[in-house]
Enzyme design. Structure first.
Site, short mmCIF file in Angstrom:
data_model
loop_
_atom_site.label_atom_id
_atom_site.label_comp_id
_atom_site.label_asym_id
_atom_site.label_seq_id
_atom_site.Cartn_x
_atom_site.Cartn_y
_atom_site.Cartn_z
N HIS A 93 -6.11 -0.56 3.03
CA HIS A 93 -7.07 0.55 3.09
C HIS A 93 -7.12 1.26 4.44
CE1 HIS A 93 -8.31 -1.01 -0.75
NE2 HIS A 93 -8.70 -2.14 -0.21
N SER A 107 -5.07 -5.35 -2.56
CA SER A 107 -6.14 -5.54 -1.58
C SER A 107 -6.32 -7.04 -1.27
CB SER A 107 -7.43 -4.88 -2.08
OG SER A 107 -8.37 -4.77 -1.05
#
Length: 204
Positions: free
Chosen positions: A160, A119
Site C-alpha cells: 500500500h 497485503s
C-alpha cells in the site's frame, strides 16, 4: 523459493498471475480469508474471489482459525494454488501457527504449489512481520509468541505504498527501516512475481 505472487490489492493485478501460472482454467485454489476476520476487508475478498473465478479457477474457501488440521491439509492437498487474503497480519500469523497451516503451506510451496498473498498474506510470506506494527494492530493476536513469518521469500513486502488509506503507514515503515532487512514497497497496482530465483515487479 517457489512460485509466488505478492500483492497489495489482488483485484488490480490479477491478470498478471498468468505470468507464473499460464494454464489456470480448471485449477483449484485454496482461499484463506482468515486475516480479514479482524478487519473490514469484505469488499476486497469478494473482488478477489470474483477475479479468481474470472481466471477460470475453482475456489475452495477455508478459515484456518476455525478449521481442523485434517480439513486444512486436505483442502491444500486438493488445490494447485493457495491464496491468502489481506486483513490483520498478526491475527493471520497467529492462526496459521496454531493450526499448523504455516508448515502445511510452506511444504506445499516447496513442492510446487503457487502462493498468492494479498497485503497481510504477502507480509506473512517473508522472514518476519514485526515491521508491520506501524500498519497493523497486535491486539487481535494475544497468543502470538514470535514474529517469524513463513519464510517463503527472503525479503519483506511493504504493501500500500502511496495508497489513499495506508500509504502514510507504509511510508513510515520505509522511513524507519534499519537497512538490515530487504524491504520491497509496492503500490496497490503493483505485484511481485517470484518464479524460483527470478523476481519481477509488475504493474497493472
Amino acid at each position: 523459493m517457489g512460485k509466488l505472487m505478492l500483492t497489495s490489492t489482488f483485484g488490480l493485478v490479477s491478470h498478471r498471475l498468468e505470468r507464473i501460472e499460464p494454464d489456470l482454467k480448471g485449477k483449484t485454489v485454496t482461499f484463506i480469508p482468515t486475516a480479514s476476520k479482524k478487519e473490514s476487508a469484505g469488499f476486497f475478498n469478494r473482488m478477489a474471489r470474483w477475479k479468481l473465478r474470472a481466471l477460470g479457477l475453482n475456489v475452495q474457501e477455508i478459515d484456518v482459525a476455525v478449521a481442523s488440521y485434517h480439513d486444512i491439509k486436505a483442502t491444500i492437498a486438493s488445490s494447485s494454488m493457495i491464496y491468502v487474503t489481506g486483513g490483520n497480519t498478526f491475527y493471520l500469523l497467529q492462526s496459521l501457527r496454531y493450526s499448523s497451516a504455516d508448515a502445511l503451506i510452506a511444504q506445499a510451496v516447496q513442492e510446487g504449489k503457487t502462493y498468492i498473498g494479498e497485503s497481510a498474506g504477502a507480509v506473512v510470506a517473508g522472514p518476519n512481520i514485526e515491521y508491520i506494527k506501524r500498519m497493523d494492530s497486535e491486539s487481535p493476536a494475544p497468543y502470538l509468541e514470535s514474529y517469524t513469518g513463513l519464510g517463503l521469500v527472503d525479503f519483506s513486502i511493504v504493501p500500500h505504498i502511496d495508497g489513499p488509506a495506508l500509504g502514510d503507514s507504509a511510508a513510515e515503515i520505509m522511513r524507519h527501516s534499519d537497512g538490515n532487512r530487504r524491504m520491497i514497497p509496492i503500490r496497490d497496482d503493483q505485484a511481485i512475481l517470484v518464479d524460483g530465483p527470478h523476481i519481477e515487479l509488475v504493474e497493472r
